[in-house]
Design a protein around this motif. Structure first.
Motif, mmCIF file in Angstrom:
data_model
loop_
_atom_site.group_PDB
_atom_site.id
_atom_site.type_symbol
_atom_site.label_atom_id
_atom_site.label_comp_id
_atom_site.label_asym_id
_atom_site.label_seq_id
_atom_site.Cartn_x
_atom_site.Cartn_y
_atom_site.Cartn_z
ATOM 1 N N THR A 383 0.843 -1.087 0.048
ATOM 2 C CA THR A 383 0.215 -0.024 -0.026
ATOM 3 C C THR A 383 0.823 1.281 -0.006
ATOM 4 O OG1 THR A 383 -1.730 -1.099 1.179
ATOM 5 C CG2 THR A 383 -1.996 1.349 1.334
ATOM 6 N N VAL A 384 2.132 1.293 0.699
ATOM 7 C CA VAL A 384 2.880 2.307 0.766
ATOM 8 C C VAL A 384 3.334 2.541 -0.498
ATOM 9 C CG1 VAL A 384 5.059 3.174 1.765
ATOM 10 C CG2 VAL A 384 3.312 2.119 3.345
ATOM 11 N N LEU A 385 3.825 1.567 -1.119
ATOM 12 C CA LEU A 385 4.476 1.604 -2.486
ATOM 13 C C LEU A 385 3.439 2.049 -3.508
ATOM 14 C CD1 LEU A 385 6.831 0.835 -4.418
ATOM 15 C CD2 LEU A 385 5.878 -1.382 -4.701
ATOM 16 N N MET A 386 2.199 1.855 -3.432
ATOM 17 C CA MET A 386 1.105 2.289 -4.306
ATOM 18 C C MET A 386 1.317 3.820 -3.987
ATOM 19 S SD MET A 386 -1.901 -0.274 -3.910
ATOM 20 C CE MET A 386 -1.539 -2.131 -3.967
ATOM 21 N N ASP A 387 1.333 4.315 -2.811
ATOM 22 C CA ASP A 387 1.264 5.748 -2.561
ATOM 23 C C ASP A 387 2.494 6.361 -3.023
ATOM 24 O OD1 ASP A 387 -0.848 5.486 -1.041
ATOM 25 O OD2 ASP A 387 -0.073 5.319 0.907
ATOM 26 N N VAL A 388 3.900 5.856 -3.097
ATOM 27 C CA VAL A 388 4.982 7.008 -3.597
ATOM 28 C C VAL A 388 5.006 6.627 -5.089
ATOM 29 C CG1 VAL A 388 5.940 6.393 -1.419
ATOM 30 C CG2 VAL A 388 6.600 4.796 -3.331
ATOM 31 N N VAL A 389 4.366 5.675 -5.891
ATOM 32 C CA VAL A 389 4.796 5.970 -7.301
ATOM 33 C C VAL A 389 3.121 5.688 -7.928
ATOM 34 C CG1 VAL A 389 6.669 4.264 -7.119
ATOM 35 C CG2 VAL A 389 4.519 3.251 -7.619
ATOM 36 N N GLU A 390 3.151 6.247 -9.097
ATOM 37 C CA GLU A 390 1.997 6.101 -9.802
ATOM 38 C C GLU A 390 1.450 4.802 -10.294
ATOM 39 O OE1 GLU A 390 2.200 8.573 -13.638
ATOM 40 O OE2 GLU A 390 2.301 10.788 -12.424
ATOM 41 N N MET A 391 0.324 4.771 -10.197
ATOM 42 C CA MET A 391 -0.389 3.367 -10.607
ATOM 43 C C MET A 391 0.235 2.706 -11.855
ATOM 44 S SD MET A 391 -1.340 2.265 -7.951
ATOM 45 C CE MET A 391 -2.389 0.719 -8.533
ATOM 46 N N SER A 392 0.462 3.629 -12.937
ATOM 47 C CA SER A 392 0.797 3.031 -14.282
ATOM 48 C C SER A 392 2.314 2.502 -13.984
ATOM 49 C CB SER A 392 0.935 4.178 -15.107
ATOM 50 O OG SER A 392 1.770 5.206 -14.865
ATOM 51 N N ARG A 393 3.195 3.104 -12.895
ATOM 52 C CA ARG A 393 4.428 2.375 -12.978
ATOM 53 C C ARG A 393 4.581 1.418 -11.708
ATOM 54 N NH1 ARG A 393 7.337 2.114 -16.320
ATOM 55 N NH2 ARG A 393 9.482 2.456 -15.304
ATOM 56 N N PHE A 394 3.506 1.108 -11.042
ATOM 57 C CA PHE A 394 3.494 0.271 -9.874
ATOM 58 C C PHE A 394 4.224 -1.061 -10.214
ATOM 59 C CE2 PHE A 394 1.559 -2.944 -7.267
ATOM 60 C CZ PHE A 394 2.030 -2.603 -5.930
ATOM 61 N N PRO A 395 3.632 -1.731 -11.367
ATOM 62 C CA PRO A 395 4.047 -2.943 -11.601
ATOM 63 C C PRO A 395 5.720 -3.213 -11.869
ATOM 64 C CG PRO A 395 2.199 -2.719 -13.075
ATOM 65 C CD PRO A 395 2.579 -1.315 -12.243
ATOM 66 N N SER A 396 6.357 -2.261 -12.541
ATOM 67 C CA SER A 396 7.591 -2.217 -12.709
ATOM 68 C C SER A 396 8.376 -1.576 -11.510
ATOM 69 C CB SER A 396 8.028 -1.201 -13.902
ATOM 70 O OG SER A 396 7.382 0.125 -13.758
ATOM 71 N N ALA A 397 7.694 -0.998 -10.605
ATOM 72 C CA ALA A 397 8.453 -0.616 -9.608
ATOM 73 C C ALA A 397 8.520 -1.840 -8.413
ATOM 74 C CB ALA A 397 7.878 0.656 -8.722
ATOM 75 N N LEU A 398 7.492 -2.522 -8.303
ATOM 76 C CA LEU A 398 7.450 -3.474 -7.629
ATOM 77 C C LEU A 398 8.518 -4.588 -8.153
ATOM 78 C CD1 LEU A 398 6.313 -4.730 -5.343
ATOM 79 C CD2 LEU A 398 4.261 -5.911 -6.553
ATOM 80 N N GLY A 399 8.582 -4.821 -9.298
ATOM 81 C CA GLY A 399 9.462 -5.831 -9.876
ATOM 82 C C GLY A 399 11.023 -5.318 -9.644
ATOM 83 N N LEU A 400 11.338 -4.152 -9.884
ATOM 84 C CA LEU A 400 12.841 -3.744 -9.270
ATOM 85 C C LEU A 400 12.758 -3.964 -7.933
ATOM 86 C CD1 LEU A 400 15.319 -2.451 -10.015
ATOM 87 C CD2 LEU A 400 14.349 -0.293 -9.947
ATOM 88 N N LEU A 401 11.891 -3.698 -6.977
ATOM 89 C CA LEU A 401 11.985 -3.827 -5.621
ATOM 90 C C LEU A 401 12.213 -5.456 -5.006
ATOM 91 C CD1 LEU A 401 11.959 -2.666 -2.668
ATOM 92 C CD2 LEU A 401 9.528 -2.809 -2.862
ATOM 93 N N ALA A 402 11.510 -6.028 -5.690
ATOM 94 C CA ALA A 402 11.838 -7.697 -5.653
ATOM 95 C C ALA A 402 12.989 -8.067 -6.068
ATOM 96 C CB ALA A 402 10.644 -8.313 -6.331
ATOM 97 N N ILE A 403 13.729 -7.474 -6.846
ATOM 98 C CA ILE A 403 15.090 -7.863 -7.353
ATOM 99 C C ILE A 403 15.939 -7.238 -6.328
ATOM 100 C CG2 ILE A 403 16.854 -7.514 -8.775
ATOM 101 C CD1 ILE A 403 14.978 -9.550 -9.929
ATOM 102 N N MET A 404 15.790 -6.370 -5.684
ATOM 103 C CA MET A 404 16.859 -5.710 -4.774
ATOM 104 C C MET A 404 16.511 -6.507 -3.445
ATOM 105 S SD MET A 404 16.112 -1.647 -5.801
ATOM 106 C CE MET A 404 17.062 -1.106 -4.355
ATOM 107 N N GLU A 405 15.261 -6.726 -3.013
ATOM 108 C CA GLU A 405 14.990 -7.525 -1.993
ATOM 109 C C GLU A 405 15.746 -8.910 -1.943
ATOM 110 O OE1 GLU A 405 10.535 -5.978 -0.718
ATOM 111 O OE2 GLU A 405 10.794 -8.127 -1.629
ATOM 112 N N SER A 406 15.799 -9.305 -3.025
ATOM 113 C CA SER A 406 16.271 -10.840 -3.080
ATOM 114 C C SER A 406 17.615 -10.870 -2.856
ATOM 115 C CB SER A 406 15.951 -11.435 -4.625
ATOM 116 O OG SER A 406 16.908 -10.756 -5.709
#
Length: 501
Positions: A383-406
């Motif tokens: 939900t916080v991630l949805m607040d800090v990026v536009e929804m049109s960029r949410f999927p790619s922002a989440l994808g990059l975050l997942a790679i960094m987390e890994s």
């Protein structure tokens, strides 16, 4: 930490023909709306089971930790690579999963993941070295988990639009359900069959992901036609230079779709959030892996130690859905990051409770406090991630975050194992985890407070805590990623923490 990957396409077909959409997404009706019920409830139930079997599984490896260590004469550091690789691959496999969903659809990808994870655990029961376990339990099983859970939460987002927040709140209990039941099952199998027999049976249990995948039928039904492939121009086939340029453009488009590097460069809030979450994951999952070994090393029975994980899951089952509903209220709009940071601070500091002593009452108090704060973190992370990026960029922002987390998910447990080998004491691991998670919470609080203050000063207005975002779809909680709207479904990238987030 927690993320869904998917891809969809536009409708195709000839005029007058029935509207078609790929298997990974729904075929909308004339009004362009998902059913928000009907067979969607079956898909929701299947998603809950998939999350229970995948996201919660790495945390339950602690039941077999001592047996693996003794069987292969391995150090704590060497043994901890097994759940570490599994969790890391579960998150890092997102881009591969996205391609599979685009080519095969959600249903087939979930079933493929069930086959991979089942075969990986079954093969693990025949391994003769710890290195072989890294491949079978870590890579193969972890990749199977990725292929199962991410398309599951993606197709759930296609079945529910109006009720999506409610559906996602219910689906988020899947991880908690797994934490509640898998330790009990694992401990029973361990006592009856040993670790090798347990792995073989658990491999069979994981094949149930195939059954769940079979229930996730595309909304178009089995008779939906696929459109013919687009025509290929002869000139482009014959000219190698143009073909190479086309491949380059396709690669750049795919990279942009799945990796939001532009957000790291131009969105300071996303940059701060990604840095804080990546650092958090270095210590967030470690207590779940070492809780059972810590308790049994001090004389607690294996069954009582496994019960602690089940209680942790039960706490999440009870409180996570209400938290998801409460934090969706308008009053929390713009305050999500601060609630999230305070919960993360409590979660980090709670690890210090373990250092009071290894008795059951102390560890019980620990799992209750840890579970409550973990529920808030899990409900608000995306939900916080949805607040800090536009929804049109949410999927790619989440994808990059997942790679960094890994990356930090991969090295966190082995570093904890090195600390145990060096000191000979488990409680130092909980001290270290407390410092890492609490420091990430303080970093997020300070960073966002400074960014808010800067924005207020520059605008001279009183001010929302986050920039306005495009919100064409209802919010979703925990590990699901929303679609872009009824007419334009975006690809979905994502994951849940592991690790129980």
């Amino acid at each position: 930490m927690t993320r869904a990957n998917g891809a969809g396409g536009a409708s195709g077909g000839v005029p007058g023909a029935e509207e078609w959409e790929p298997e990974g997404g729904p075929r909308r009706g004339p009004a362009g709306a998902a059913p928000d019920g009907g067979w969607g409830w079956v898909v929701l139930a299947a998603t809950i089971v998939v999350l229970a079997l995948t996201l919660a599984f790495p945390s339950c490896m602690g039941i077999f930790y001592t047996d693996l260590q003794n069987e292969f004469n391995a150090s704590n550091s060497e043994t901890s690579w097994v759940p570490s690789i599994m969790t890391s691959v579960l998150h890092a496999g997102g881009p591969i999963c996205s391609v599979l969903v685009e080519r095969l659809g959600c249903r087939a990808t979930v079933m493929l993941g069930g086959v991979l994870s089942g075969l990986g655990m079954a093969a693990s029961s025949f391994t003769q070295s710890i290195e072989q376990l890294y491949v079978t339990t870590g890579v193969i099983t972890g990749l199977g988990f990725c292929f199962s859970f991410q398309p599951a939460v993606t197709i759930l987002g296609h079945y529910f639009v109006r009720r999506r927040a409610f559906a996602n709140a219910l689906s988020s209990t899947g991880t908690a359900l797994g934490l509640c039941t898998l330790p009990i099952l694992g401990n029973y199998l361990h006592g009856e069959l040993g670790w090798r027999g347990s792995f073989l049976v658990l491999g069979a249990v994981l094949l149930n992901c195939c059954v769940c995948g079979a229930l996730m039928r595309p909304l178009g039904g089995p008779g939906a036609r696929r459109p013919p492939p687009p025509p290929v121009e002869k000139e482009e086939e014959e000219e190698g230079g143009r073909t190479r340029r086309a491949w380059g453009r396709a690669a750049a488009a795919a990279l942009s779709k799945h990796m939001a590097f532009d957000q790291l460069l131009h969105n300071p809030r996303y940059c701060a959030y990604a840095a804080g979450i990546t650092w958090m994951m270095l210590g967030f999952v470690v207590p779940l892996i070492y809780l059972v070994p810590y308790a049994t090393a001090h004389g607690m029975e294996q069954g009582r130690a496994a019960l602690l994980l089940s209680i942790l899951g039960l706490v999440n089952i009870v409180v996570r859905p209400p938290f998801g509903v409460v934090f969706g209220m308008p009053w929390f709009k713009g305050r999500h990051i601060y609630v999230f940071s305070w919960a993360l601070l409590v979660n980090g500091l709670s690890n210090g409770i373990c250092c009071v002593g290894p008795s059951f009452p102390v560890l019980l108090a620990y799992v209750v406090v840890y579970g409550l704060s973990m529920s808030v973190v899990g409900s608000l992370m995306f939900t916080v991630l949805m607040d800090v990026v536009e929804m049109s960029r949410f999927p790619s922002a989440l994808g990059l975050l997942a790679i960094m987390e890994s990356v930090t998910l991969l090295i966190g447990p082995p570093l904890a194992g090195v600390l145990i080998d060096w000191t000979g004491q488990y409680f130092y691991v909980f001290f270290a985890s407390s410092a890492v998670v609490a420091s990430s919470a303080v970093f997020l609080m300070v960073s966002f407070y400074w960014l808010d203050a800067r924005d207020r000063k520059s605008s001279g207005q009183s001010p929302p805590s986050t920039p306005p975002s495009v919100d064409p779809a209802p919010r979703c909680e925990y590990s699901s990623v929303p679609t872009e709207g009824d007419r334009d479904r975006a690809s979905s990238n994502g994951a849940q923490n592991v690790s129980g987030v």
